[in-house]
Enzyme design. Structure first.
Site, PDB file in Angstrom:
ATOM      1  N   TRP A   1     -18.030  -4.161   0.789  1.00 59.40           N
ATOM      2  CA  TRP A   1     -19.342  -3.681   1.181  1.00 59.40           C
ATOM      3  C   TRP A   1     -20.030  -3.031  -0.027  1.00 59.40           C
ATOM      4  O   TRP A   1     -20.050  -3.618  -1.095  1.00 59.40           O
ATOM      5  CB  TRP A   1     -19.225  -2.766   2.414  1.00 59.40           C
TER       6      TRP A   1
ATOM      7  N   GLU B   1     -11.603  -1.631  -3.983  1.00 60.18           N
ATOM      8  CA  GLU B   1     -11.034  -0.833  -2.893  1.00 60.18           C
ATOM      9  C   GLU B   1      -9.938   0.080  -3.424  1.00 60.18           C
ATOM     10  O   GLU B   1      -9.727   0.193  -4.631  1.00 60.18           O
ATOM     11  CB  GLU B   1     -10.502  -1.736  -1.777  1.00 60.18           C
TER      12      GLU B   1
ATOM     13  N   ASP C   1       0.820  -1.222   0.000  1.00 62.50           N
ATOM     14  CA  ASP C   1       0.000   0.000   0.000  1.00 62.50           C
ATOM     15  C   ASP C   1       0.850   1.267   0.000  1.00 62.50           C
ATOM     16  O   ASP C   1       0.735   2.116   0.890  1.00 62.50           O
ATOM     17  CB  ASP C   1      -0.946   0.024   1.208  1.00 62.50           C
TER      18      ASP C   1
ATOM     19  N   HIS D   1      -3.429  -1.496  -5.199  1.00 57.96           N
ATOM     20  CA  HIS D   1      -3.337  -0.404  -4.222  1.00 57.96           C
ATOM     21  C   HIS D   1      -2.422   0.699  -4.753  1.00 57.96           C
ATOM     22  O   HIS D   1      -1.378   1.022  -4.202  1.00 57.96           O
ATOM     23  CB  HIS D   1      -2.907  -0.847  -2.839  1.00 57.96           C
TER      24      HIS D   1
ATOM     25  N   ASN E   1     -17.003   0.671   4.368  1.00 60.42           N
ATOM     26  CA  ASN E   1     -15.849   0.328   5.194  1.00 60.42           C
ATOM     27  C   ASN E   1     -14.865   1.489   5.168  1.00 60.42           C
ATOM     28  O   ASN E   1     -14.341   1.848   4.107  1.00 60.42           O
ATOM     29  CB  ASN E   1     -15.186  -0.947   4.662  1.00 60.42           C
ATOM     30  N   ALA E   2     -14.592   2.080   6.307  1.00 68.37           N
ATOM     31  CA  ALA E   2     -13.775   3.289   6.405  1.00 68.37           C
ATOM     32  C   ALA E   2     -12.287   2.941   6.438  1.00 68.37           C
ATOM     33  O   ALA E   2     -11.597   3.084   7.464  1.00 68.37           O
ATOM     34  CB  ALA E   2     -14.179   4.096   7.630  1.00 68.37           C
ATOM     35  N   ILE E   3     -11.775   2.486   5.279  1.00 72.74           N
ATOM     36  CA  ILE E   3     -10.337   2.300   5.100  1.00 72.74           C
ATOM     37  C   ILE E   3      -9.954   2.846   3.724  1.00 72.74           C
ATOM     38  O   ILE E   3     -10.791   3.285   2.952  1.00 72.74           O
ATOM     39  CB  ILE E   3      -9.910   0.827   5.241  1.00 72.74           C
ATOM     40  N   ASP E   4      -8.665   2.825   3.444  1.00 72.42           N
ATOM     41  CA  ASP E   4      -8.131   3.221   2.133  1.00 72.42           C
ATOM     42  C   ASP E   4      -8.462   4.665   1.753  1.00 72.42           C
ATOM     43  O   ASP E   4      -9.031   4.941   0.686  1.00 72.42           O
ATOM     44  CB  ASP E   4      -8.648   2.282   1.041  1.00 72.42           C
TER      45      ASP E   4
END
Length: 325
Positions: A182, A214, A48, A284, A160-163
């Site tokens: 999600w 994502e 990442d 990513h 989903n609160a990432i990335d």
């Protein structure tokens, strides 16, 4: 669904080698066989990656790992370890990480005399997640100030609160894209003075009906905004199926469509880079606009399953669609 990988090292191509690659690269069929990553040296195990060019003309990279890992480079080729963002830990994240020190998917940028770092805290497969903000005037290990929570998600949410990825549009408006699985990729507006949310609106800008999408990254070239995402599965070594996709829009908030006109909220996306040969699961991605070219920075897996830095230049065809070389 989400990622929990401990790796932190970065090296990238020299301007000279990139210029050579640009000279040698045919501006031909972007659908031809994908190129291998360009030459990198030094410690290139990474997951990442995000990278920024500093005011001094050097490079600062940050990646997923224990307390977030920093690397510096004078020439975009040889990187050295520069420690952790939070060498004394990040206690405010442990409610989301189950006590792990691993923090995920950082996004670094420099503006208004400060470095802004958005990053994620979660556990694998869960959307009990949070995105936080830290700032620094130098970017050095231990210099980062915790600015607090930006957005969180829980099992009751469809996101989903990432990335995270910060984008500032030509009108000076701040936007944060984020998301994983999600219902897909989301966008929120930020207050430029704080770097935090400016309202309660959450926009949906891409999705695959609950499928694997994502790592959003937003860029602009000419009259188009480009939304880069990763499809399919990371974090499975040489079995990873990650691939880099893109769509575009004339509006920063979309709708984003692929080359065939399919909207990204309905699963659209034009493939830019996928696994080939000994390059497994590239994804990513981040895009760095440098003096010589737009540069695609990503990770991929070797045949041994090791996550490794990948970097290519980005070209644009006659219709304005990006491709890598």
């Amino acid at each position: 669904m989400t990622r929990k990988i401990r790796f932190a090292a970065l090296a990238v191509l020299t301007t000279a080698s990139l210029t050579m690659a640009a000279t040698e690269a045919p501006l031909a069929d972007p659908l031809a066989a994908y190129p291998n990553p360009g030459r990198v040296t030094g410690d290139i195990g990474i997951h990442d990656p995000s990278m920024v060019k500093t005011p001094a003309g050097t490079y600062l990279a940050v990646s997923t790992g224990p307390n977030l890992q920093l690397k510096t480079s004078a020439d975009r080729t040889a990187f050295r370890n520069a420690g952790a963002v939070f060498p004394n830990g990040a206690a405010w994240t442990t409610a989301y990480t189950g006590g792990s020190r691993d923090l995920w998917a950082p996004d670094i940028s420099y503006r208004n005399g400060r470095y802004y770092l958005y990053y994620s805290a979660s556990t694998f497969g869960s959307n009990r997640s949070a995105i936080f903000l830290a700032t620094s005037t130098t970017g050095a290990s231990g210099s980062w100030t915790h600015q607090g929570l930006v957005i969180e998600s829980s099992p009751g949410n469809d996101y989903n609160a990432i990335d995270p990825n910060l984008y500032v549009d030509p009108q000076g408006r701040w936007w944060l894209t984020f998301g994983s699985f999600w219902s897909g990729i989301k966008m929120i507006a930020l207050d430029a003075s704080t770097g935090k949310r400016s309202d309660n609106t959450i926009r949906s800008i891409a999705g695959r009906g609950g499928g694997a999408i994502e790592a959003p990254f937003l860029t602009r070239r000419g009259s188009y905004y480009y939304l880069w995402v990763s499809f399919d599965r990371c974090c499975q070594g040489a079995s990873s199926t990650y691939r880099i996709m893109v769509g575009r829009s004339t509006s920063v908030t979309g709708p984003f469509v692929d080359r065939n006109g399919t909207v990204m909220t309905a699963g659209g996306g034009t493939e830019i880079l996928a696994g080939h040969g000994s390059i497994h699961g590239p994804g990513h991605q981040a895009v760095l606009t440098d003096n010589d070219a737009d540069v695609l920075v990503y990770h991929y897996y070797t045949d041994s399953g090791a996550p490794t830095l990948g970097i290519n230049l980005i070209g644009y065809d006659s219709q304005g669609w990006p491709f890598v070389y």
